[in-house]
Design a protein around this motif. Structure first.
Motif, mmCIF file in Angstrom:
data_model
loop_
_atom_site.group_PDB
_atom_site.id
_atom_site.type_symbol
_atom_site.label_atom_id
_atom_site.label_comp_id
_atom_site.label_asym_id
_atom_site.label_seq_id
_atom_site.Cartn_x
_atom_site.Cartn_y
_atom_site.Cartn_z
ATOM 1 N N UNK A 1 0.825 -1.208 0.000
ATOM 2 C CA UNK A 1 0.000 0.000 0.000
ATOM 3 C C UNK A 1 0.857 1.255 0.000
ATOM 4 N N UNK A 2 1.963 1.238 0.756
ATOM 5 C CA UNK A 2 2.865 2.384 0.752
ATOM 6 C C UNK A 2 3.441 2.606 -0.646
ATOM 7 N N UNK A 3 3.772 1.508 -1.309
ATOM 8 C CA UNK A 3 4.303 1.608 -2.664
ATOM 9 C C UNK A 3 3.257 2.198 -3.608
ATOM 10 N N UNK A 4 1.995 1.754 -3.442
ATOM 11 C CA UNK A 4 0.919 2.243 -4.300
ATOM 12 C C UNK A 4 0.639 3.724 -4.047
ATOM 13 N N UNK A 5 0.709 4.128 -2.769
ATOM 14 C CA UNK A 5 0.433 5.526 -2.428
ATOM 15 C C UNK A 5 1.452 6.448 -3.077
ATOM 16 N N UNK A 6 2.722 6.104 -2.953
ATOM 17 C CA UNK A 6 3.786 6.959 -3.476
ATOM 18 C C UNK A 6 3.892 6.872 -4.993
ATOM 19 N N UNK A 7 3.408 5.776 -5.568
ATOM 20 C CA UNK A 7 3.448 5.633 -7.010
ATOM 21 C C UNK A 7 4.839 5.288 -7.525
ATOM 22 N N UNK A 8 4.922 4.955 -8.784
ATOM 23 C CA UNK A 8 6.202 4.613 -9.391
ATOM 24 C C UNK A 8 6.901 5.900 -9.835
ATOM 25 N N UNK A 9 8.020 6.248 -9.223
ATOM 26 C CA UNK A 9 8.699 7.489 -9.595
ATOM 27 C C UNK A 9 9.420 7.358 -10.940
ATOM 28 N N UNK A 10 9.651 8.483 -11.588
ATOM 29 C CA UNK A 10 10.466 8.468 -12.797
ATOM 30 C C UNK A 10 11.919 8.177 -12.412
ATOM 31 N N UNK A 11 12.726 7.901 -13.398
ATOM 32 C CA UNK A 11 14.132 7.592 -13.108
ATOM 33 C C UNK A 11 14.812 8.775 -12.418
ATOM 34 N N UNK A 12 14.516 9.999 -12.902
ATOM 35 C CA UNK A 12 15.112 11.195 -12.282
ATOM 36 C C UNK A 12 14.646 11.337 -10.844
ATOM 37 N N UNK A 13 13.334 11.177 -10.608
ATOM 38 C CA UNK A 13 12.809 11.310 -9.250
ATOM 39 C C UNK A 13 13.430 10.286 -8.313
ATOM 40 N N UNK A 14 13.603 9.062 -8.802
ATOM 41 C CA UNK A 14 14.192 8.006 -7.973
ATOM 42 C C UNK A 14 15.631 8.365 -7.604
ATOM 43 N N UNK A 15 16.418 8.767 -8.603
ATOM 44 C CA UNK A 15 17.825 9.116 -8.346
ATOM 45 C C UNK A 15 17.921 10.333 -7.438
ATOM 46 N N UNK A 16 17.065 11.327 -7.689
ATOM 47 C CA UNK A 16 17.123 12.552 -6.899
ATOM 48 C C UNK A 16 16.732 12.286 -5.443
ATOM 49 N N UNK A 17 15.695 11.483 -5.226
ATOM 50 C CA UNK A 17 15.274 11.160 -3.859
ATOM 51 C C UNK A 17 16.373 10.410 -3.118
ATOM 52 N N UNK A 18 16.986 9.427 -3.786
ATOM 53 C CA UNK A 18 18.070 8.672 -3.161
ATOM 54 C C UNK A 18 19.264 9.565 -2.863
ATOM 55 N N UNK A 19 19.561 10.488 -3.779
ATOM 56 C CA UNK A 19 20.685 11.400 -3.575
ATOM 57 C C UNK A 19 20.428 12.328 -2.389
ATOM 58 N N UNK A 20 19.217 12.862 -2.320
ATOM 59 C CA UNK A 20 18.858 13.748 -1.203
ATOM 60 C C UNK A 20 18.965 13.014 0.128
ATOM 61 N N UNK A 21 18.502 11.773 0.142
ATOM 62 C CA UNK A 21 18.564 10.985 1.377
ATOM 63 C C UNK A 21 20.014 10.767 1.797
ATOM 64 N N UNK A 22 20.870 10.430 0.833
ATOM 65 C CA UNK A 22 22.279 10.185 1.147
ATOM 66 C C UNK A 22 22.965 11.455 1.634
ATOM 67 N N UNK A 23 22.715 12.562 0.939
ATOM 68 C CA UNK A 23 23.354 13.831 1.316
ATOM 69 C C UNK A 23 22.873 14.299 2.691
ATOM 70 N N UNK A 24 21.567 14.188 2.951
ATOM 71 C CA UNK A 24 21.036 14.629 4.250
ATOM 72 C C UNK A 24 21.570 13.750 5.376
ATOM 73 N N UNK A 25 21.768 12.448 5.101
ATOM 74 C CA UNK A 25 22.327 11.550 6.117
ATOM 75 C C UNK A 25 23.744 11.962 6.474
ATOM 76 N N UNK A 26 24.523 12.331 5.455
ATOM 77 C CA UNK A 26 25.914 12.752 5.695
ATOM 78 C C UNK A 26 25.952 14.095 6.424
#
Length: 514
Positions: free
Chosen positions: A190-215
């Motif tokens: 259900x969480x996957x369905x709510x957020x929907x399938x992101x585009x390739x850019x959105x996926x990379x950007x979200x992962x990058x933001x998460x990594x940078x904010x963690x650091x």
């Protein structure tokens, strides 16, 4: 409906009021007269329903809520947190670097960056305060709506025979499956369905933001930042602690401030959008539960208004909130515009010299310094309030599920590492009311020193340098606070969704009818 003047007044000087909401009452429209002789086969798709009645969910538009439509300032705040604005700001920094390579890294080149950064961070602080206030009020209103419907569902369940505690606890606890699968699997899907399938850019950007904010939000980033400051202090003697020596650190910190402030606003907007989608989905499941119970009981009493009382505040906290309300509104923008006009007006008197150029950076830097501590204080208090409200919802949900003898598997936060606990303790200390008050005292001290030095270039740099250094560190702390809040909200929402899926599965398994 409030008048135009009332809406303008609220946007300029917002008034704090209790949070309340009544969940839209779900009504069942019957196309046949009389009571039903057999239970309907419920489905959310009328075309697939084999029921003897047509069921329509109707939301009452007159229900009261503190969730309001976004005004122009709110829309600007959301826009400022977009990825597009972040990339534009990074492009401007790149242009500034390019100009320095072409024309040389002169004092004027550095002062331009410092002033531009001070103004940008000052504006961003205003927007961050507004963003935090809007997100907090919207989230708390949604939680009040969930509690409103919880009250109704508990009342309706008690009307159904066999749903009493003494009846349901005759047998072993029920192990419910949601759509024939374990609830954990259903939650993930259900969480996957709510957020929907992101585009390739959105996926990379979200992962990058998460990594940078963690650091950036780690203890090691805190340590590395202060090592850099100590290195700068260590080379001060080589430059005779001159204005140029101060300019170097101011310029370096200005770049850090610009990046971290815009980045923080962007990742907070991402979190707000994601949580809003998730909670809206949870509300839809709640509406299905209420709808089914109203089918079974034919009870259409409206959902009650649930109010979340504001927490008690001391005098200093009220002062901080009043300052935040002013700066996080159009009033903060008006103050900025007035000061800018005054600054331009005195330009000819000061012959547009270096001191005049520094004035705007000094003003925005000092006010932005206070804004940073106020924002951290607001985060600390609001996170506690939101956490407490999620706990109350969890208790209310468990109360209903315990009535039905349904076990609730819970996902808890694991033990945090030592470095994470140290960074959290640092952030909590900087978010205390005493530190916010101390920041104001520190600014007053700097103003006295600069006045004694007749607001010379050195005097203004003394105002800029320590405040920029501390504010740069404070923004790293705010990113760390965002990371912790994001993790906690994920666990809390996981529990909210899990309990609603279980309750929804239970009520749709009921085939009795009163």
């Amino acid at each position: 409906m409030p008048s135009l003047w009332q809406r303008i007044k609220t946007s300029i000087s917002p008034v704090r009021s209790p949070i309340f909401a009544a969940a839209p009452t779900q009504k069942v429209r019957m196309d046949i007269a009389g009571r039903r002789s057999s239970p309907p086969s419920y489905t959310s798709d009328p075309e697939k329903s084999g029921a003897q009645i047509s069921v329509t969910i109707i939301s009452d538009p007159e229900e009261l809520t503190t969730k309001k439509k976004l005004n122009v300032f709110d829309k600007i705040t959301r826009l400022a947190g977009s990825s597009e604005v972040f990339f534009i700001m990074m492009a401007l920094i790149a242009v500034w670097v390019l100009l320095g390579i072409i024309y040389g890294t002169t004092d004027t080149w550095q002062i331009i960056m410092q002033n531009a950064s001070s103004i940008q961070v000052y504006v961003t602080d205003i927007l961050l305060i507004r963003q935090q206030q809007n997100a907090s009020r919207s989230l708390m209103t949604t939680l009040a709506e969930i509690q409103s419907r919880n009250k109704t569902c508990e009342r309706l369940l008690r009307q159904i025979p066999g749903c009493q505690w003494m009846e349901t606890h005759k047998d072993d606890p029920k192990e419910l499956l949601v759509n024939g699968r374990p609830v954990e699997d259903e939650v993930e899907e259900n969480l996957y369905m709510v957020n929907g399938r992101p585009s390739r850019f959105q996926y990379v950007w979200t992962k990058t933001c998460h990594a940078v904010s963690t650091v950036l939000g780690s203890l090691w980033a805190f340590i590395f930042y202060w090592i850099g400051i100590l290195v700068w202090v260590g080379i001060g003697k080589l430059y005779d602690f001159s204005d140029t020596w101060q300019l170097y650190i101011n310029t370096a910190v200005a770049v850090v401030l610009t990046f971290t402030s815009v980045f923080l606003q962007n990742i907070q907007q991402q979190q707000e959008d994601s949580l809003e989608k998730c909670l809206e989905y949870a509300l839809k499941i709640d509406a299905e539960v209420e709808h089914r119970l109203r089918e079974l009981t034919e009870d259409f009493k409206p959902n009650p208004i649930f109010e979340i009382a504001p927490p008690p505040r001391g005098r200093l906290e009220r002062y901080i909130d009043n300052f935040a309300d002013a700066m996080g509104s159009m009033l903060g923008v008006v103050i900025s515009v007035v000061f800018t006009i005054a600054w331009v007006a005195v330009g000819p008197l000061l012959q547009f010299d270096d001191n005049w150029v520094l004035i705007i950076g000094t003003f925005t830097g000092l006010v932005g310094f206070i804004d940073g501590f106020v924002l951290r204080n607001l985060y600390c208090r609001e996170e506690k309030i939101v956490g407490d409200e999620f706990n109350r919802i969890a208790w209310s949900d468990r109360k209903v599920l315990d009535l039905l003898n349904v076990e609730v598997p819970e996902k808890t936060m694991g033990k945090r590492k030592m470095d994470t606990r140290i960074s959290i303790a640092t952030g909590d200390a900087l978010g205390s009311t005493a530190v916010s008050v101390g920041a104001v005292g520190f600014v007053i001290l700097l103003l006295v020193i600069a006045s004694a030095m007749q607001w010379s270039t050195t005097g203004q740099l003394l105002c800029n340098t320590p405040t920029m250094i501390i504010e740069g560190f404070l923004l790293l702390v705010l990113i760390q606070a965002h990371n912790i809040a994001n993790e906690e909200r994920g666990v809390e929402f996981n529990g909210v969704l899990k309990r609603r899926l279980l309750l929804n599965s239970y009520v749709h398994s009921l085939d009795g009818y009163m």
